[in-house]
Scaffold this motif. Sequence first.
Motif, PDB file in Angstrom:
ATOM      1  N   LEU A 145       0.832  -1.205   0.000  1.00 39.52           N
ATOM      2  CA  LEU A 145       0.000   0.000   0.000  1.00 39.52           C
ATOM      3  C   LEU A 145       0.865   1.253   0.000  1.00 39.52           C
ATOM      4  O   LEU A 145       0.491   2.273  -0.582  1.00 39.52           O
ATOM      5  CB  LEU A 145      -0.948  -0.003   1.204  1.00 39.52           C
ATOM      6  CG  LEU A 145      -2.033  -1.077   1.211  1.00 39.52           C
ATOM      7  CD1 LEU A 145      -2.997  -0.848   2.356  1.00 39.52           C
ATOM      8  CD2 LEU A 145      -2.778  -1.146  -0.109  1.00 39.52           C
ATOM      9  N   GLN A 198       3.723   1.562  -1.565  1.00 44.95           N
ATOM     10  CA  GLN A 198       4.133   1.768  -2.957  1.00 44.95           C
ATOM     11  C   GLN A 198       2.956   2.243  -3.812  1.00 44.95           C
ATOM     12  O   GLN A 198       3.105   3.140  -4.657  1.00 44.95           O
ATOM     13  CB  GLN A 198       4.702   0.466  -3.526  1.00 44.95           C
ATOM     14  CG  GLN A 198       6.007   0.029  -2.897  1.00 44.95           C
ATOM     15  CD  GLN A 198       7.142   0.997  -3.184  1.00 44.95           C
ATOM     16  OE1 GLN A 198       7.145   1.704  -4.190  1.00 44.95           O
ATOM     17  NE2 GLN A 198       8.106   1.039  -2.287  1.00 44.95           N
ATOM     18  N   ASN A 199       1.783   1.659  -3.580  1.00 43.74           N
ATOM     19  CA  ASN A 199       0.611   2.091  -4.341  1.00 43.74           C
ATOM     20  C   ASN A 199       0.319   3.570  -4.097  1.00 43.74           C
ATOM     21  O   ASN A 199       0.108   4.342  -5.042  1.00 43.74           O
ATOM     22  CB  ASN A 199      -0.599   1.253  -3.940  1.00 43.74           C
ATOM     23  CG  ASN A 199      -1.819   1.548  -4.796  1.00 43.74           C
ATOM     24  OD1 ASN A 199      -1.754   1.551  -6.013  1.00 43.74           O
ATOM     25  ND2 ASN A 199      -2.955   1.785  -4.147  1.00 43.74           N
ATOM     26  N   LEU A 226       0.588   6.685  -6.840  1.00 42.16           N
ATOM     27  CA  LEU A 226      -0.654   7.406  -7.113  1.00 42.16           C
ATOM     28  C   LEU A 226      -0.565   8.881  -6.746  1.00 42.16           C
ATOM     29  O   LEU A 226      -1.094   9.741  -7.453  1.00 42.16           O
ATOM     30  CB  LEU A 226      -1.807   6.771  -6.325  1.00 42.16           C
ATOM     31  CG  LEU A 226      -2.471   5.527  -6.898  1.00 42.16           C
ATOM     32  CD1 LEU A 226      -3.503   4.992  -5.914  1.00 42.16           C
ATOM     33  CD2 LEU A 226      -3.127   5.812  -8.245  1.00 42.16           C
ATOM     34  N   ILE A 252       1.623   2.080 -11.387  1.00 42.64           N
ATOM     35  CA  ILE A 252       0.278   2.318 -10.863  1.00 42.64           C
ATOM     36  C   ILE A 252      -0.572   1.058 -11.009  1.00 42.64           C
ATOM     37  O   ILE A 252      -1.299   0.655 -10.081  1.00 42.64           O
ATOM     38  CB  ILE A 252      -0.365   3.514 -11.573  1.00 42.64           C
ATOM     39  CG1 ILE A 252       0.363   4.809 -11.182  1.00 42.64           C
ATOM     40  CG2 ILE A 252      -1.852   3.612 -11.239  1.00 42.64           C
ATOM     41  CD1 ILE A 252      -0.062   6.015 -11.981  1.00 42.64           C
ATOM     42  N   ASP A 253      -0.476   0.389 -12.164  1.00 42.95           N
ATOM     43  CA  ASP A 253      -1.252  -0.825 -12.387  1.00 42.95           C
ATOM     44  C   ASP A 253      -0.767  -1.957 -11.493  1.00 42.95           C
ATOM     45  O   ASP A 253      -1.567  -2.660 -10.857  1.00 42.95           O
ATOM     46  CB  ASP A 253      -1.150  -1.232 -13.858  1.00 42.95           C
ATOM     47  CG  ASP A 253      -1.874  -2.538 -14.135  1.00 42.95           C
ATOM     48  OD1 ASP A 253      -3.116  -2.560 -14.036  1.00 42.95           O
ATOM     49  OD2 ASP A 253      -1.197  -3.543 -14.432  1.00 42.95           O
ATOM     50  N   TYR A 267       0.983  -1.989  -8.559  1.00 43.76           N
ATOM     51  CA  TYR A 267       0.721  -1.853  -7.127  1.00 43.76           C
ATOM     52  C   TYR A 267      -0.762  -1.721  -6.834  1.00 43.76           C
ATOM     53  O   TYR A 267      -1.228  -2.123  -5.770  1.00 43.76           O
ATOM     54  CB  TYR A 267       1.531  -0.699  -6.552  1.00 43.76           C
ATOM     55  CG  TYR A 267       3.007  -1.017  -6.514  1.00 43.76           C
ATOM     56  CD1 TYR A 267       3.505  -2.035  -5.709  1.00 43.76           C
ATOM     57  CD2 TYR A 267       3.911  -0.319  -7.316  1.00 43.76           C
ATOM     58  CE1 TYR A 267       4.851  -2.355  -5.692  1.00 43.76           C
ATOM     59  CE2 TYR A 267       5.265  -0.626  -7.307  1.00 43.76           C
ATOM     60  CZ  TYR A 267       5.724  -1.646  -6.494  1.00 43.76           C
ATOM     61  OH  TYR A 267       7.056  -1.960  -6.493  1.00 43.76           O
ATOM     62  N   GLY A 268      -1.520  -1.153  -7.768  1.00 48.48           N
ATOM     63  CA  GLY A 268      -2.966  -1.099  -7.589  1.00 48.48           C
ATOM     64  C   GLY A 268      -3.575  -2.483  -7.561  1.00 48.48           C
ATOM     65  O   GLY A 268      -4.450  -2.789  -6.735  1.00 48.48           O
ATOM     66  N   ARG A 269      -3.125  -3.355  -8.474  1.00 46.42           N
ATOM     67  CA  ARG A 269      -3.640  -4.730  -8.494  1.00 46.42           C
ATOM     68  C   ARG A 269      -3.244  -5.474  -7.216  1.00 46.42           C
ATOM     69  O   ARG A 269      -4.039  -6.238  -6.660  1.00 46.42           O
ATOM     70  CB  ARG A 269      -3.115  -5.470  -9.727  1.00 46.42           C
ATOM     71  CG  ARG A 269      -3.847  -5.090 -11.014  1.00 46.42           C
ATOM     72  CD  ARG A 269      -3.449  -5.954 -12.201  1.00 46.42           C
ATOM     73  NE  ARG A 269      -2.092  -5.672 -12.645  1.00 46.42           N
ATOM     74  CZ  ARG A 269      -1.048  -6.477 -12.466  1.00 46.42           C
ATOM     75  NH1 ARG A 269      -1.212  -7.629 -11.807  1.00 46.42           N
ATOM     76  NH2 ARG A 269       0.146  -6.159 -12.928  1.00 46.42           N
ATOM     77  N   GLU A 270      -2.010  -5.265  -6.763  1.00 43.30           N
ATOM     78  CA  GLU A 270      -1.576  -5.943  -5.543  1.00 43.30           C
ATOM     79  C   GLU A 270      -2.334  -5.438  -4.317  1.00 43.30           C
ATOM     80  O   GLU A 270      -2.672  -6.217  -3.419  1.00 43.30           O
ATOM     81  CB  GLU A 270      -0.074  -5.772  -5.357  1.00 43.30           C
ATOM     82  CG  GLU A 270       0.507  -6.470  -4.134  1.00 43.30           C
ATOM     83  CD  GLU A 270       0.377  -7.986  -4.147  1.00 43.30           C
ATOM     84  OE1 GLU A 270       0.762  -8.616  -3.133  1.00 43.30           O
ATOM     85  OE2 GLU A 270      -0.109  -8.561  -5.146  1.00 43.30           O
ATOM     86  N   ALA A 271      -2.619  -4.137  -4.281  1.00 47.47           N
ATOM     87  CA  ALA A 271      -3.411  -3.588  -3.172  1.00 47.47           C
ATOM     88  C   ALA A 271      -4.785  -4.241  -3.132  1.00 47.47           C
ATOM     89  O   ALA A 271      -5.269  -4.658  -2.068  1.00 47.47           O
ATOM     90  CB  ALA A 271      -3.530  -2.072  -3.308  1.00 47.47           C
ATOM     91  N   GLN A 282      -5.849   5.335  -1.463  1.00 49.42           N
ATOM     92  CA  GLN A 282      -5.352   4.227  -2.274  1.00 49.42           C
ATOM     93  C   GLN A 282      -6.204   3.996  -3.516  1.00 49.42           C
ATOM     94  O   GLN A 282      -5.894   3.119  -4.337  1.00 49.42           O
ATOM     95  CB  GLN A 282      -5.342   2.939  -1.435  1.00 49.42           C
ATOM     96  CG  GLN A 282      -4.488   2.974  -0.187  1.00 49.42           C
ATOM     97  CD  GLN A 282      -3.011   2.886  -0.465  1.00 49.42           C
ATOM     98  OE1 GLN A 282      -2.598   2.537  -1.569  1.00 49.42           O
ATOM     99  NE2 GLN A 282      -2.202   3.206   0.523  1.00 49.42           N
TER     100      GLN A 282
END
Length: 237
Positions: free
Chosen positions: A112, A114-115, A119, A130-131, A133-137, A175
């Motif tokens: 989170l 890194q996300n 962002l 962005i993609d 870390y967003g997916r991992e979040a 986030q």
Amino acid sequence: MIDLYYAPTPNGWKISIMLEECGLPYRVIPVELGRGDQHQPDYLKLNPNGRMPVIVDQAPADGGPPLPVFESGAILIYLAEKTGRFLPAEPRARLDVLQWLMWQMGGLGPMLGQNGHFLLYAPEQIPYAIDRYGREARRLYRVLDGHLEGRDHIAGDYSIADMACFPWIMTHKAQGLTLDDFPNLKRWYALLRARPQLQAGLALGKEERRPMDEQARKIMFGVDQPAYADAQAQQQQ
């Protein structure tokens, strides 16, 4: 007495919440991250990693000299063992809490972080980051949401696992996430949010939060850390 080196961030909130929940007397020593307090020589003696929070127990159980503890997960375990609260003694229940605490320390918090960085704070938009870390979040949110089905708390009774995870879930709007997509997580979040001690921990240093200027951004994200470089040089002398 516990000295708490603190700034109002998710990792700082973990410890202020725990101290409030335990009812331990503590003294706050503000750490101005944007000014680079965490990179100064005196601070690096307490935490060589130059991160916040840190506690110093002025009255450790062994009767020895003041004891510094860094890393928020280690601090939570230390305080739980000092007080006998929020970390079960029974081995299986204890392991359950520690597993989820490590999950937060190794996954939820860093990912989170890194996300949020890519962002909100990165000097340029990097679609891949962005993609990724967003997916991992979202994946981590789904893990916790699935685990919380039929449970009020993460690991048995309310514990340091809940205290570790809550401040990071509290950043969901920043986030780019909504708890409406995670109903079990949303229910857990509302239950914890109603705790007076948790609210007191979150309120600590609220007036110190301020927008990040360009110099603070450079210091915090490693673009320009003269204070850190000077401190490292002094440590090596």
